[in-house]
Motif scaffolding. Structure first.
Motif, short mmCIF file in Angstrom:
data_model
loop_
_atom_site.label_atom_id
_atom_site.label_comp_id
_atom_site.label_asym_id
_atom_site.label_seq_id
_atom_site.Cartn_x
_atom_site.Cartn_y
_atom_site.Cartn_z
N ILE A 186 4.27 0.85 -15.10
CA ILE A 186 2.86 0.79 -14.76
C ILE A 186 2.74 1.33 -13.34
O ILE A 186 3.28 0.75 -12.39
CB ILE A 186 2.34 -0.66 -14.84
CG1 ILE A 186 2.54 -1.15 -16.28
CG2 ILE A 186 0.88 -0.75 -14.41
CD1 ILE A 186 2.10 -2.56 -16.54
N TYR A 187 2.09 2.50 -13.21
CA TYR A 187 1.99 3.16 -11.91
C TYR A 187 0.52 3.26 -11.51
O TYR A 187 -0.34 3.63 -12.31
CB TYR A 187 2.61 4.56 -11.98
CG TYR A 187 4.10 4.57 -12.19
CD1 TYR A 187 4.94 3.67 -11.53
CD2 TYR A 187 4.68 5.51 -13.06
CE1 TYR A 187 6.31 3.69 -11.72
CE2 TYR A 187 6.07 5.54 -13.25
CZ TYR A 187 6.87 4.63 -12.58
OH TYR A 187 8.23 4.66 -12.77
N CYS A 188 0.28 2.96 -10.24
CA CYS A 188 -1.09 2.77 -9.80
C CYS A 188 -1.36 3.51 -8.48
O CYS A 188 -0.55 3.46 -7.55
CB CYS A 188 -1.27 1.26 -9.60
SG CYS A 188 -2.91 0.74 -9.21
N VAL A 189 -2.51 4.17 -8.42
CA VAL A 189 -2.96 4.76 -7.15
C VAL A 189 -3.79 3.66 -6.47
O VAL A 189 -4.87 3.30 -6.94
CB VAL A 189 -3.80 6.04 -7.38
CG1 VAL A 189 -4.21 6.64 -6.04
CG2 VAL A 189 -3.01 7.06 -8.21
N VAL A 190 -3.23 3.09 -5.40
CA VAL A 190 -3.79 1.84 -4.85
C VAL A 190 -4.85 2.13 -3.77
O VAL A 190 -4.60 2.00 -2.57
CB VAL A 190 -2.68 0.86 -4.38
CG1 VAL A 190 -1.94 0.29 -5.58
CG2 VAL A 190 -1.67 1.54 -3.45
N ASP A 191 -6.06 2.47 -4.25
CA ASP A 191 -7.14 2.80 -3.31
C ASP A 191 -7.63 1.57 -2.54
O ASP A 191 -8.10 1.69 -1.40
CB ASP A 191 -8.30 3.50 -4.05
CG ASP A 191 -8.82 2.74 -5.27
OD1 ASP A 191 -8.17 1.76 -5.69
OD2 ASP A 191 -9.87 3.14 -5.80
N GLN A 192 -7.51 0.37 -3.14
CA GLN A 192 -7.94 -0.83 -2.42
C GLN A 192 -6.99 -1.14 -1.26
O GLN A 192 -7.43 -1.61 -0.20
CB GLN A 192 -8.04 -2.02 -3.38
CG GLN A 192 -9.23 -1.83 -4.34
CD GLN A 192 -9.23 -2.80 -5.50
OE1 GLN A 192 -8.17 -3.13 -6.03
NE2 GLN A 192 -10.39 -3.24 -5.90
N HIS A 193 -5.73 -0.84 -1.42
CA HIS A 193 -4.80 -0.98 -0.28
C HIS A 193 -5.13 0.05 0.79
O HIS A 193 -5.04 -0.24 1.99
CB HIS A 193 -3.36 -0.77 -0.74
CG HIS A 193 -2.78 -1.97 -1.42
ND1 HIS A 193 -2.43 -3.10 -0.75
CD2 HIS A 193 -2.50 -2.21 -2.72
CE1 HIS A 193 -1.95 -4.00 -1.60
NE2 HIS A 193 -2.00 -3.48 -2.81
#
Ligand code: AQP
Length: 333
Positions: A36-43
């Motif tokens: 599961i790979y995520c582009v972490v815009d909230q970080h």
């Protein structure tokens, strides 16, 4: 199959450091784990991001991942803010994690710098959101570099406290996946600082979008010292810039730094930088062409990400709903 979670911030154009230290390692994991790979815009917004740039960078990061071989048909690839389970669980974790634990996080100290009082509170609770990212999927393995080890320990502490406080065995222990030879790529202007996408100097990094001319120019201008390359690794002691360039060539060509030195012992940096620039251009060229092809159709990239977020939500929503139930929230339906 163990479930792996990993994320990357769209806080700029992905760099050679992100590629060698993270993205490239995500690809072989597709065969060994459920990824599961995520582009972490909230970080990413824990430090200021220009809104228009952030949206563009988020799509660009997704395209970069796909171009590097992170096949969205073989993993769940999505954008963090599209799956609300992350922030729902992060709030619970904000209430579980102790202030004393967060006070020990060295990354906050590094990023907040001297102006700590003026740092956003999101930057302070960043590790709680990171713990939620992982635990929302009951992921049990996370690839980590040295700099993220402390956050992973905190994610395990939070899970243990949650399980203890609510008398359950709900969140599993997370194991770090330690990558082989740590490919820590340093700034081209200062060999003691890591290469970062948010470094104010564009000359400090190779961006995955840099063309052949830009790569050659940046490598030619990279800081070095006047000594020729040594024949042994010990000869790189106290020469961080030389060590960095040797490490980059080794990582790109799939050999050890010792092998690079064997081949280039006695060479001056003028010649060596030419070899390095050619290797980088040859390696990154196909990735750049694929990125360009993908970004020529932004709607198609967005559609892939929407599909990914539907798949991610289907896994995370029931887990986080259960966590909310354990906490005592009144069920929505
Ligand atoms: N220079 C680097 N060498 C090796 N690995 C690196 N990583 C980042 N820089 C290097 C690895 O890339 C992954 C994703 O990082 P991130 O975007 O989530 O955050 P970061 O580590 O803070 O990366 P940057 O490029 O330095 O971003 P900014 O400038 O926004 O802080 C991680 O696995 C990281 O180890």
């Amino acid at each position: 199959m163990q479930r792996v979670f990993s994320g990357i911030q769209p806080s700029g154009i992905p760099t050679l450091g992100n590629y060698l230290g993270a993205i490239r390692n995500w690809v072989p994991m597709l065969d060994q784990y459920e990824c599961i790979y995520c582009v972490v815009d909230q970080h990413a917004i824990t430090v200021w991001q220009d809104p228009k740039e952030l949206a563009r960078q988020t799509r660009e990061m997704a395209a970069a991942l796909i171009a590097c071989g992170v096949d969205p048909d073989r993993c769940v690839l999505f954008v963090q803010s599209h799956v609300h389970a992350h922030t729902r669980l992060a709030w619970i974790f904000n209430c579980v994690a102790r202030l004393g634990w967060l006070n020990r996080m060295t990354q906050f100290k590094d990023k907040a710098g001297k102006d700590r009082e003026n740092a956003g509170s999101g930057l302070y609770v960043y590790p709680n959101l990171m713990a939620a990212d992982i635990h929302a999927y009951h992921a049990t393995a996370v690839p980590v570099g040295e700099d993220q080890k402390q956050h992973l320990e905190l994610a395990n502490d939070i899970a243990e406290k949650f399980n203890h406080d609510y008398g359950v065995d709900f969140f599993p222990h997370i194991d770090p996946i330690i990558q082989g030879v740590a490919a820590r790529v340093m700034s081209l202007r200062d060999g003691t600082k890591k290469m970062s996408k948010s470094d104010p100097s564009d000359q400090s990094r190779i961006n995955l979008t840099d063309d052949a001319d830009a790569i050659s120019l940046k490598i030619r201008r990279a800081k070095t010292d006047p000594e020729p390359l040594p024949g042994e690794l010990a000869g790189l002691d106290g020469r961080p810039e030389a060590r960095n360039l040797v490490g980059i060539l080794a990582a790109i060509t799939g050999v050890t730094p010792a092998d690079v030195l064997k081949d280039h012992a006695g060479q001056g940096f003028g010649t060596f930088k030419g070899v390095l620039a050619d290797a980088l251009v040859a390696h990154l060229g196909p990735i750049q062409s694929e990125m360009k092809r993908l970004l020529a159709d932004p709607a198609a990239v967005d559609a892939l990400l929407r599909k990914g977020s539907d798949r991610a939500a289907a896994i995370a929503d029931p887990i986080v709903t259960k966590a909310e139930e354990l906490v005592g929230f009144l069920p929505r339906r």
